[in-house]
Design a protein around this motif. Structure first.
Motif, PDB file in Angstrom:
ATOM      1  N   GLN A 156      13.237   4.384  -4.921  1.00 46.63           N
ATOM      2  CA  GLN A 156      14.126   3.255  -4.671  1.00 46.63           C
ATOM      3  C   GLN A 156      13.323   1.972  -4.473  1.00 46.63           C
ATOM      4  OE1 GLN A 156      17.523   3.539  -4.702  1.00 46.63           O
ATOM      5  NE2 GLN A 156      17.123   5.634  -5.360  1.00 46.63           N
ATOM      6  N   CYS A 157      13.975   0.841  -4.698  1.00 44.41           N
ATOM      7  CA  CYS A 157      13.372  -0.457  -4.393  1.00 44.41           C
ATOM      8  C   CYS A 157      13.296  -0.620  -2.879  1.00 44.41           C
ATOM      9  CB  CYS A 157      14.218  -1.588  -4.966  1.00 44.41           C
ATOM     10  SG  CYS A 157      14.088  -1.756  -6.754  1.00 44.41           S
ATOM     11  N   PRO A 158      12.239  -1.273  -2.385  1.00 43.63           N
ATOM     12  CA  PRO A 158      12.193  -1.570  -0.947  1.00 43.63           C
ATOM     13  C   PRO A 158      13.345  -2.504  -0.573  1.00 43.63           C
ATOM     14  CG  PRO A 158      10.055  -1.949  -1.975  1.00 43.63           C
ATOM     15  CD  PRO A 158      11.047  -1.721  -3.078  1.00 43.63           C
ATOM     16  N   ALA A 159      13.766  -2.440   0.684  1.00 39.96           N
ATOM     17  CA  ALA A 159      14.822  -3.341   1.156  1.00 39.96           C
ATOM     18  C   ALA A 159      14.340  -4.783   1.010  1.00 39.96           C
ATOM     19  CB  ALA A 159      15.150  -3.038   2.613  1.00 39.96           C
ATOM     20  N   ASP A 160      15.177  -5.633   0.440  1.00 36.85           N
ATOM     21  CA  ASP A 160      14.823  -7.032   0.212  1.00 36.85           C
ATOM     22  C   ASP A 160      15.662  -7.922   1.121  1.00 36.85           C
ATOM     23  OD1 ASP A 160      14.066  -9.506  -0.700  1.00 36.85           O
ATOM     24  OD2 ASP A 160      14.681  -9.176  -2.770  1.00 36.85           O
ATOM     25  N   ASN A 161      15.005  -8.511   2.107  1.00 33.58           N
ATOM     26  CA  ASN A 161      15.680  -9.401   3.043  1.00 33.58           C
ATOM     27  C   ASN A 161      15.418 -10.871   2.735  1.00 33.58           C
ATOM     28  OD1 ASN A 161      16.600  -7.189   4.689  1.00 33.58           O
ATOM     29  ND2 ASN A 161      14.466  -6.959   5.294  1.00 33.58           N
ATOM     30  N   ASP A 162      14.798 -11.151   1.573  1.00 32.88           N
ATOM     31  CA  ASP A 162      14.450 -12.516   1.194  1.00 32.88           C
ATOM     32  C   ASP A 162      13.608 -13.192   2.275  1.00 32.88           C
ATOM     33  OD1 ASP A 162      14.860 -13.449  -1.281  1.00 32.88           O
ATOM     34  OD2 ASP A 162      16.827 -14.321  -0.910  1.00 32.88           O
ATOM     35  N   ALA A 163      12.675 -12.459   2.845  1.00 31.01           N
ATOM     36  CA  ALA A 163      11.866 -12.944   3.956  1.00 31.01           C
ATOM     37  C   ALA A 163      10.479 -13.385   3.468  1.00 31.01           C
ATOM     38  CB  ALA A 163      11.731 -11.860   5.016  1.00 31.01           C
ATOM     39  N   ALA A 164       9.749 -14.082   4.336  1.00 31.04           N
ATOM     40  CA  ALA A 164       8.458 -14.681   3.981  1.00 31.04           C
ATOM     41  C   ALA A 164       7.267 -13.749   4.168  1.00 31.04           C
ATOM     42  CB  ALA A 164       8.244 -15.941   4.801  1.00 31.04           C
ATOM     43  N   TRP A 165       7.461 -12.589   4.790  1.00 29.38           N
ATOM     44  CA  TRP A 165       6.360 -11.656   5.040  1.00 29.38           C
ATOM     45  C   TRP A 165       6.612 -10.343   4.321  1.00 29.38           C
ATOM     46  CZ3 TRP A 165       1.875 -12.595   7.719  1.00 29.38           C
ATOM     47  CH2 TRP A 165       1.814 -13.797   8.403  1.00 29.38           C
ATOM     48  N   LEU A 166       5.628  -9.891   3.562  1.00 28.51           N
ATOM     49  CA  LEU A 166       5.700  -8.582   2.915  1.00 28.51           C
ATOM     50  C   LEU A 166       4.996  -7.570   3.811  1.00 28.51           C
ATOM     51  CD1 LEU A 166       4.745  -9.494  -0.752  1.00 28.51           C
ATOM     52  CD2 LEU A 166       7.019  -9.329   0.272  1.00 28.51           C
ATOM     53  N   VAL A 167       5.402  -6.325   3.694  1.00 22.37           N
ATOM     54  CA  VAL A 167       4.777  -5.253   4.461  1.00 22.37           C
ATOM     55  C   VAL A 167       4.174  -4.264   3.468  1.00 22.37           C
ATOM     56  CG1 VAL A 167       5.091  -3.482   6.199  1.00 22.37           C
ATOM     57  CG2 VAL A 167       6.526  -5.525   6.244  1.00 22.37           C
ATOM     58  N   LEU A 168       2.862  -4.055   3.581  1.00 26.89           N
ATOM     59  CA  LEU A 168       2.151  -3.140   2.699  1.00 26.89           C
ATOM     60  C   LEU A 168       1.692  -1.921   3.494  1.00 26.89           C
ATOM     61  CD1 LEU A 168      -0.087  -5.732   0.817  1.00 26.89           C
ATOM     62  CD2 LEU A 168       2.136  -4.857   0.121  1.00 26.89           C
ATOM     63  N   ARG A 169       1.656  -0.789   2.816  1.00 28.33           N
ATOM     64  CA  ARG A 169       1.193   0.441   3.450  1.00 28.33           C
ATOM     65  C   ARG A 169       0.221   1.135   2.498  1.00 28.33           C
ATOM     66  NH1 ARG A 169       5.897   3.182   5.363  1.00 28.33           N
ATOM     67  NH2 ARG A 169       5.558   2.024   7.257  1.00 28.33           N
ATOM     68  N   GLN A 170      -0.808   1.738   3.076  1.00 26.69           N
ATOM     69  CA  GLN A 170      -1.806   2.451   2.293  1.00 26.69           C
ATOM     70  C   GLN A 170      -1.151   3.634   1.602  1.00 26.69           C
ATOM     71  OE1 GLN A 170      -5.134   3.582   4.665  1.00 26.69           O
ATOM     72  NE2 GLN A 170      -6.450   3.913   2.902  1.00 26.69           N
ATOM     73  N   ARG A 171      -1.412   3.745   0.304  1.00 31.93           N
ATOM     74  CA  ARG A 171      -0.802   4.805  -0.487  1.00 31.93           C
ATOM     75  C   ARG A 171      -1.825   5.855  -0.884  1.00 31.93           C
ATOM     76  NH1 ARG A 171       0.959   3.206  -6.354  1.00 31.93           N
ATOM     77  NH2 ARG A 171      -1.269   2.970  -6.377  1.00 31.93           N
ATOM     78  N   ASP A 172      -2.906   5.405  -1.475  1.00 28.47           N
ATOM     79  CA  ASP A 172      -3.882   6.318  -2.050  1.00 28.47           C
ATOM     80  C   ASP A 172      -5.258   5.680  -1.940  1.00 28.47           C
ATOM     81  OD1 ASP A 172      -4.405   8.714  -3.282  1.00 28.47           O
ATOM     82  OD2 ASP A 172      -3.976   8.006  -5.310  1.00 28.47           O
ATOM     83  N   GLY A 173      -6.142   6.215  -1.109  1.00 28.20           N
ATOM     84  CA  GLY A 173      -7.461   5.603  -0.943  1.00 28.20           C
ATOM     85  C   GLY A 173      -7.324   4.207  -0.372  1.00 28.20           C
ATOM     86  N   ASN A 174      -7.797   3.223  -1.120  1.00 23.81           N
ATOM     87  CA  ASN A 174      -7.721   1.818  -0.694  1.00 23.81           C
ATOM     88  C   ASN A 174      -6.579   1.083  -1.397  1.00 23.81           C
ATOM     89  OD1 ASN A 174      -8.699  -0.207   0.974  1.00 23.81           O
ATOM     90  ND2 ASN A 174     -10.103  -0.991  -0.576  1.00 23.81           N
ATOM     91  N   VAL A 175      -5.717   1.811  -2.123  1.00 24.17           N
ATOM     92  CA  VAL A 175      -4.600   1.207  -2.855  1.00 24.17           C
ATOM     93  C   VAL A 175      -3.386   1.114  -1.928  1.00 24.17           C
ATOM     94  CG1 VAL A 175      -3.066   1.449  -4.839  1.00 24.17           C
ATOM     95  CG2 VAL A 175      -5.461   2.137  -5.031  1.00 24.17           C
ATOM     96  N   TYR A 176      -2.762  -0.053  -1.919  1.00 22.83           N
ATOM     97  CA  TYR A 176      -1.610  -0.304  -1.056  1.00 22.83           C
ATOM     98  C   TYR A 176      -0.366  -0.528  -1.890  1.00 22.83           C
ATOM     99  CZ  TYR A 176      -4.250  -0.624   3.260  1.00 22.83           C
ATOM    100  OH  TYR A 176      -5.007  -0.323   4.364  1.00 22.83           O
ATOM    101  N   SER A 177       0.793  -0.239  -1.275  1.00 18.22           N
ATOM    102  CA  SER A 177       2.097  -0.424  -1.913  1.00 18.22           C
ATOM    103  C   SER A 177       3.024  -1.182  -0.978  1.00 18.22           C
ATOM    104  CB  SER A 177       2.749   0.927  -2.216  1.00 18.22           C
ATOM    105  OG  SER A 177       2.023   1.625  -3.170  1.00 18.22           O
ATOM    106  N   LEU A 178       3.973  -1.873  -1.564  1.00 19.25           N
ATOM    107  CA  LEU A 178       4.981  -2.595  -0.799  1.00 19.25           C
ATOM    108  C   LEU A 178       5.996  -1.618  -0.219  1.00 19.25           C
ATOM    109  CD1 LEU A 178       6.217  -5.446  -0.130  1.00 19.25           C
ATOM    110  CD2 LEU A 178       7.662  -5.057  -2.121  1.00 19.25           C
ATOM    111  N   VAL A 179       6.320  -1.805   1.071  1.00 26.43           N
ATOM    112  CA  VAL A 179       7.358  -0.977   1.684  1.00 26.43           C
ATOM    113  C   VAL A 179       8.555  -1.809   2.143  1.00 26.43           C
ATOM    114  CG1 VAL A 179       5.843   0.905   2.368  1.00 26.43           C
ATOM    115  CG2 VAL A 179       6.204  -0.994   3.939  1.00 26.43           C
ATOM    116  N   GLY A 180       8.451  -3.118   2.149  1.00 28.17           N
ATOM    117  CA  GLY A 180       9.567  -3.965   2.549  1.00 28.17           C
ATOM    118  C   GLY A 180       9.108  -5.362   2.893  1.00 28.17           C
TER     119      GLY A 180
END
Length: 191
Positions: A66-90
């Motif tokens: 699914q797409c992360p929840a989009d609140n049209d906000a100014a701060w993104l939240v990233l979380r470590q996914r694999d090694g040093n690679v990060y993904s957006l969570v919201g």
């Protein structure tokens, strides 16, 4: 004071400010948390600005994701996914709220298209594209063309071969450090 001396004084002051800016950005880049973000293909050439890689920070979403929840906000939240690679969570409206969602807040925005699964036939992967204020990596022609080829060869479902190397500072700003292509790091070097 003569006009010539005033001009030289102003020029020296401007040069000192520029050097201080470059040193400050270099320190911020080295002092931030280094992360890698997946990249997709974009034409890396421009007739007027030389060879560069246009950074299209995009992560594919497979069927069922699914797409992360989009609140049209100014701060993104990233979380470590694999090694040093990060993904957006919201996203979140403030740094404090972002830290409640995940470990790495960064200033920016995102857009998302969910995967499409028709009733018959093959599904189409979705994507999440983030904008964190880094858009180009200037590099020599040979490397830019090699990066372009790797980006164009990437296919959905295959291992990602191209990543942007980003430093996220305490201020929440992302600063580009370089790119990693097939495991090879190509870094910015201002000095």
């Amino acid at each position: 004071m003569s006009a010539r001396l005033r001009i030289l004084s102003v020029a020296a002051l401007c040069a000192a400010i520029l050097v201080a800016f470059v040193i400050n950005e270099g320190l911020a880049r080295r002092g931030g948390q280094e992360i890698m973000l997946a990249m997709e293909a974009v034409d890396p050439r421009s007739l007027l600005s030389g060879h560069y890689v246009e950074l299209n920070l995009t992560e594919r979403l497979d069927a069922g994701e699914q797409c992360p929840a989009d609140n049209d906000a100014a701060w993104l939240v990233l979380r470590q996914r694999d090694g040093n690679v990060y993904s957006l969570v919201g996203d979140a409206s403030s740094r404090d709220n972002a830290q409640l969602v995940g470990p790495l807040p960064v200033k920016g925005s995102f857009s998302c298209s969910p995967p499409f699964t028709p009733t018959e036939g093959e599904s189409t992967p979705g994507w999440v594209q983030i904008d964190i204020g880094v858009s180009r990596f200037h590099i020599n022609q040979r490397d830019a063309l090699r990066i372009e080829q790797v980006l164009r060869e990437q296919r959905p479902g295959e291992t990602t071969r191209a990543f942007a190397i980003v430093s996220v500072g305490r201020d929440g700003r992302a600063r580009l450090k370089g790119v990693e292509i097939d495991g090879q790091r190509l870094e910015l070097s201002w000095l």
